[in-house]
Design a protein around this motif. Sequence first.
Motif, short mmCIF file in Angstrom:
data_model
loop_
_atom_site.label_atom_id
_atom_site.label_comp_id
_atom_site.label_asym_id
_atom_site.label_seq_id
_atom_site.Cartn_x
_atom_site.Cartn_y
_atom_site.Cartn_z
N ALA A 1 45.30 51.05 37.79
CA ALA A 1 46.13 50.17 38.62
C ALA A 1 47.58 50.55 38.41
N LEU A 2 48.37 50.42 39.46
CA LEU A 2 49.81 50.65 39.37
C LEU A 2 50.52 49.30 39.37
N GLU A 3 51.55 49.18 38.55
CA GLU A 3 52.28 47.92 38.40
C GLU A 3 53.79 48.16 38.56
N PRO A 4 54.46 47.44 39.49
CA PRO A 4 53.86 46.51 40.45
C PRO A 4 53.08 47.26 41.54
N THR A 5 52.40 46.51 42.39
CA THR A 5 51.65 47.12 43.49
C THR A 5 52.61 47.91 44.39
N PRO A 6 52.29 49.17 44.70
CA PRO A 6 53.20 49.98 45.51
C PRO A 6 53.53 49.34 46.86
N SER A 7 54.79 49.47 47.24
CA SER A 7 55.22 48.98 48.55
C SER A 7 55.40 50.13 49.54
N ALA A 8 55.18 51.36 49.06
CA ALA A 8 55.36 52.54 49.92
C ALA A 8 54.47 53.66 49.43
N VAL A 9 54.40 54.73 50.23
CA VAL A 9 53.63 55.92 49.86
C VAL A 9 54.48 56.79 48.94
N ILE A 10 53.95 57.06 47.75
CA ILE A 10 54.62 57.92 46.77
C ILE A 10 53.57 58.85 46.17
N THR A 11 53.92 60.11 45.97
CA THR A 11 53.00 61.06 45.35
C THR A 11 53.20 61.06 43.84
N ARG B 1 48.08 42.91 29.00
CA ARG B 1 49.48 42.80 29.44
C ARG B 1 49.56 42.76 30.96
N TYR B 2 48.76 43.59 31.61
CA TYR B 2 48.77 43.63 33.08
C TYR B 2 48.35 42.29 33.67
N ARG B 3 47.27 41.71 33.16
CA ARG B 3 46.77 40.44 33.71
C ARG B 3 47.75 39.30 33.42
N MET B 4 48.35 39.32 32.23
CA MET B 4 49.28 38.26 31.88
C MET B 4 50.58 38.37 32.68
N THR B 5 51.02 39.59 32.93
CA THR B 5 52.27 39.80 33.66
C THR B 5 52.12 39.60 35.15
N ASP B 6 50.97 40.04 35.68
CA ASP B 6 50.79 40.05 37.13
C ASP B 6 49.41 39.50 37.49
N PRO B 7 49.20 38.18 37.42
CA PRO B 7 47.89 37.60 37.72
C PRO B 7 47.44 37.86 39.16
N ASP B 8 48.39 38.03 40.09
CA ASP B 8 48.06 38.25 41.50
C ASP B 8 48.81 39.48 41.99
N PRO B 9 48.25 40.69 41.78
CA PRO B 9 48.94 41.92 42.18
C PRO B 9 49.30 41.97 43.66
N SER B 10 48.51 41.31 44.51
CA SER B 10 48.79 41.36 45.94
C SER B 10 50.08 40.64 46.31
N ALA B 11 50.56 39.77 45.42
CA ALA B 11 51.78 39.02 45.70
C ALA B 11 53.02 39.65 45.08
N ASN B 12 52.84 40.78 44.43
CA ASN B 12 53.96 41.40 43.72
C ASN B 12 54.00 42.89 44.06
N SER B 13 54.89 43.30 44.93
CA SER B 13 54.97 44.70 45.32
C SER B 13 56.36 45.25 45.03
#
Length: 272
Positions: A205-215, A79-91
Amino acid sequence: LGYASSPASDVTTRIRAFLNETHRELLTLPGMDRLRDGVTTFASVASTATYALPQAIAKVKFIRETTNDIPLNEWDLTRYRMTDPDPSANSGTPEAWVNLGFAAVATQPSNASEIFVDSTSASDTGTCYVEVVRTGGYRRTLSVTMTGTTAVSLSAAITDVIEITRFYLSVAAVGTVTLHEDASGGTELARIPIGATNAKYLLIALEPTPSAVITYSVDYQRVIDDLANANDEPLLPEDFHDLIKLGARKKEYEKRDDSRYASVAKEYADRE
């Protein structure tokens, strides 16, 4: 067991192994996983999708964060690969996590690299082994005699390591043994803690790729460590510590073909 007060080392080594085997057997019985539960935290890094969890973690049970009050859903890898083939482009703000399996290093080399190893203890002079994949997909096992706190290259002739598949030692680490990329002070790839012989990380892996620092808080099931010293305490409740003793006696009687095996085996089964 009828041994002298100071048995031979082969006896104490064997009995210690029987104690640890019994400890593991009991803690992996159905319903006993709660005795291995723990909670830890880690912080996300902006634009970083993959994280190596502490080596004490055997299994993730739940992940949540209280900054946005979000409980994360678990996704499978497909599901992760199908939903988000390029994690670096989705934050954004993560809403799911993905189990990527175990790895020998917390992070792989950022490019084709030479690999170095050192320790926090001058007493670490055993052999370090690293199994790698070189540029072009060629597999190679590298080894080197450690020189304590002074970093040493696994091979000055091998400077094109792109992936590390195993990292282990010939003897248990006296200090913390660390693997580095490119130089003695280069990026840390993995570490072997005191008393261990290998490194093993659970990657997520976290989905989507984090855009900020979160604990994030992680409910997990811990690895069962060996009972190594005389005053180590099992993960079992104290009222049931005698089960470990019974299990070790049962295994020793079985090895010696001792007639007391049957009675101790019954006592162990009843107590279990």
